[in-house]
Design an enzyme around this catalytic site. Sequence first.
Site, mmCIF file in Angstrom:
data_model
loop_
_atom_site.group_PDB
_atom_site.id
_atom_site.type_symbol
_atom_site.label_atom_id
_atom_site.label_comp_id
_atom_site.label_asym_id
_atom_site.label_seq_id
_atom_site.Cartn_x
_atom_site.Cartn_y
_atom_site.Cartn_z
ATOM 1 C CG LEU A 259 -1.913 -1.209 1.249
ATOM 2 C CD1 LEU A 259 -2.681 -0.908 2.587
ATOM 3 C CD2 LEU A 259 -2.826 -1.158 0.003
ATOM 4 N N GLY A 260 2.206 1.249 0.386
ATOM 5 C CA GLY A 260 2.898 2.382 0.567
ATOM 6 C C GLY A 260 4.117 1.935 1.302
ATOM 7 C CB SER A 261 7.363 2.085 0.944
ATOM 8 O OG SER A 261 8.633 1.914 1.724
ATOM 9 N N GLY A 262 7.392 4.037 3.939
ATOM 10 C CA GLY A 262 7.853 5.251 4.458
ATOM 11 C C GLY A 262 9.168 5.075 5.165
ATOM 12 C CB SER A 263 11.141 7.284 7.195
ATOM 13 O OG SER A 263 10.713 8.497 6.569
ATOM 14 C CG PHE A 264 10.431 5.008 11.045
ATOM 15 C CD1 PHE A 264 11.793 5.219 10.650
ATOM 16 C CD2 PHE A 264 9.895 6.029 11.601
ATOM 17 C CE1 PHE A 264 12.730 6.393 11.198
ATOM 18 C CE2 PHE A 264 10.519 7.035 12.160
ATOM 19 C CZ PHE A 264 11.844 7.269 12.085
ATOM 20 N N GLY A 265 9.186 2.046 7.420
ATOM 21 C CA GLY A 265 8.696 0.816 7.055
ATOM 22 C C GLY A 265 7.778 0.631 6.015
ATOM 23 C CB SER A 266 6.898 -1.360 3.295
ATOM 24 O OG SER A 266 7.946 -1.081 3.098
ATOM 25 C CG ASP B 232 5.019 12.788 10.385
ATOM 26 O OD1 ASP B 232 5.218 13.798 9.552
ATOM 27 O OD2 ASP B 232 5.397 11.574 9.727
#
Length: 844
Positions: free
Chosen positions: A531-538, A663
Amino acid sequence: MEKALTFLCYFFFFFCSVTPRSSNEISSDEFALLSVKSMLSASSSEGLLASWNTSSHYCRWPGVICGGRRHPERVVALRLGSANLSGRISPFMGNLSFLKELNLGNNQLAGKIPPEIGRLLRLQVLNLSTNHLQGSIPVALVECTNLTILFLSFNQLQGEIPVNIGSLRNLKILAISENRLSGQIPQSLADFHVIENLALSQNRLSGEIPPSLGNLSSLSGLALDGNTLSGTIPSSLGFLSRLSWLNLSFNNLSGVIPISIWNNSSLRVFSVQKNMLSGTVPPNAFSNLPHMQRIFMDSNQFHGHIPPSIANASDMSVLQLLDNLFSGGVPPEVLVFEGNKISGSIPKDIGEIPAALGECQLLRYLFLQNNILNGSIPSALSRLKGLETLDVSSNNLSGQIPKFLGDLTTLSYLNLSFNSFVGEVPNIGVFTNATAVSVQGNELVCGGIPGLHLPRCSLQSGKRKHKFPVVPVIIPLIATLLVLALLYKLVNWRKRSKVNMPITTSVKGHPLISYSELVKATDGFSTSNLLGSGSFGSVYKGELDQPGESASLVAVKVLKLQTPMALKSFTAECEALRNMRHRNLVKIITVCSSIDTRGNDFKAIVYDFMPNGSLEGWLHPDKDDQPEQRHLDLLGRVTILLDVACALDYLHWQGPAPIVHCDVKSSNVLLGVDMVAHVGDFGLARIFVEGSTSLQQSTSSMGLRGTIGYAAPEYGAGNVVSTNGDIYSYGILVLETVTGKKPTDTGSRQGLTLREYVELGLDDRVIDIVDTQLSLELDNGLQMANDSPYRRKIDWLASLLRLGMSCSQELPSSRTPTGDIIKELHAMKESLESIQHVKDGKYP
């Protein structure tokens, strides 16, 4: 003489300015269009009209529509609505003899409506609303007998309505509200054979309502409110079989409501507030109004009983009866409208609060103050899961204050003052906010949070409960459990060192799930489920099997443990959400703290799946991945912003411990069923230690403080995070939601920050800086008969932008608190919902 000089000036201007083509090549329509341009101020012509010159064919000029095969060179439509135009309407407009549509609405045009428009015999749509036009309605307009829509609302027109306006027999919508028109309602209005919406509200009309309006058999909406009309309500109006909206409020009407009105089954909205009407409501009145949604009868002289038949109006959403002379008890059926907003004065002999109110499970506001209610608050009210406001002050209620009121997570205002409650005040939910609860005037209550300033409760009752020594029993029990826990961890550690198998360890506050279950749920963490990916996880979409239940969709956030601070992000998120319960927070279902099949540490958090994605996806859709274009209207955006504000208010002030999200941004606002917004991703959250303003040491060491573009300016200077920092981020989110512009993308804003971009257009160019989808929505709003909603939407857009600017001020202490944000957005949402009802029902 003056007209002759004006004509010569036009001639001189055009023959001197035309260079690419000779004067005899200029058509009459082109000449008329250039005349229109010449009477607009130069500053306002620089936008849409800048390309109106002879370097291109006039049929390609912005806003100009020419005919088809039969008349390709003739102008058939002029669409210049919301173009920021000022100046005057040129009399040469009357030379566009093929014109069928003229839209100059929502500009700053002044002067009079030129009577030459009456020469446009093909004209079907005329929209001059929301300008500064003065003078009278030209009598010559009645020559435009093909008119079907006439919008003149929100101007400064004076004089009387032309007596022969009924000559416009093809008219379907007539909206001339919000002017200064005087005189009587012309009898010729009865000649409108196909009229559907008639809006004459907010003028200075006097005299009686013509009974002949009952001949308008196609009429679905009639708005005569805000005038000085007198006399009685004609019974003929009740025989209009298509009438669904009737607004006669704020006049000087007297007499009774005709029986024919109460028998009109097509009525949905009926408003007669602020008149001098009297009489009673017939016993079976509401049995004949099955589709009635809103009734406004307050501030009159109605008397008698409120009939039980009101319960038959199952679609009722608003009932206002206050400031009348009603008497007698209220039948329980009156209070059992699921999803209603009950307002108004409850008669003095109502007795106890009906337990039947518990069936109103969508009830949001309940006002029962200033009566002689007795008894206790019934436990059935615990089922009102959506209740936001409860006021039972100034009654004779008694007993203990129910603890279940603190379990109502949506309850934000509770007034229990001046009753006879006794005992300890709860300290959960709404009771943790001293500004949201009032218990004054109850002499025998005690306890509660310090902010309520109540005496301490006696400890005697607590002592009587313990008939045996507690401490000697509890301490050995705790010691035994600790020893067993240590042995359990030791055994698990030994197993892990011997066998390379996935294991699951304890994470405080949440049930656990195994690594293998998550692999199965996400199809091996397939990219098709990403669904998406960020700085700390997917984040992956998953389908989780539950014993005895059907599989449920979940979102699985897999931490990138190799990323610095990822583990602290995992801890912060679990701690932040451990005891949090709010409809606008993403719910954490379970966690996984284990090792994968390669022996590497594995940590994941499982949330409720949000089927409508993120707010970012709606505001900035990826055209390549979007199967269909999605639209988010103004009401939807206001509702989402209200949901986010409620979530922040809960985090900052209402929850078990104050939390700063750190955030807040559009990608962290997730949209669930029915587009309810949920704030998620608490990987940077900080928890305040109870009773102080310092942050918990376990999470305060994290270096990141939000996302560029959203993060408060003081964070860049190394200041400690605070709730004011979240408010700044929220302000930027508001500006992003209204403008459709990303705070980090300055390309489309000529290098300006989002705040600078909004500040430049806030005063007089609101329509130019809002999202394109909202601009289109406003243009469509011009098709409504009453332009009042359109003008209010413009004002609300400006108010939203000002709210965003106020929340994102540089000085933290100057930012708007969450309580004020919620009040403003709540009022805006209520009004927008009312307009939506009007639009859906095609009411004026």
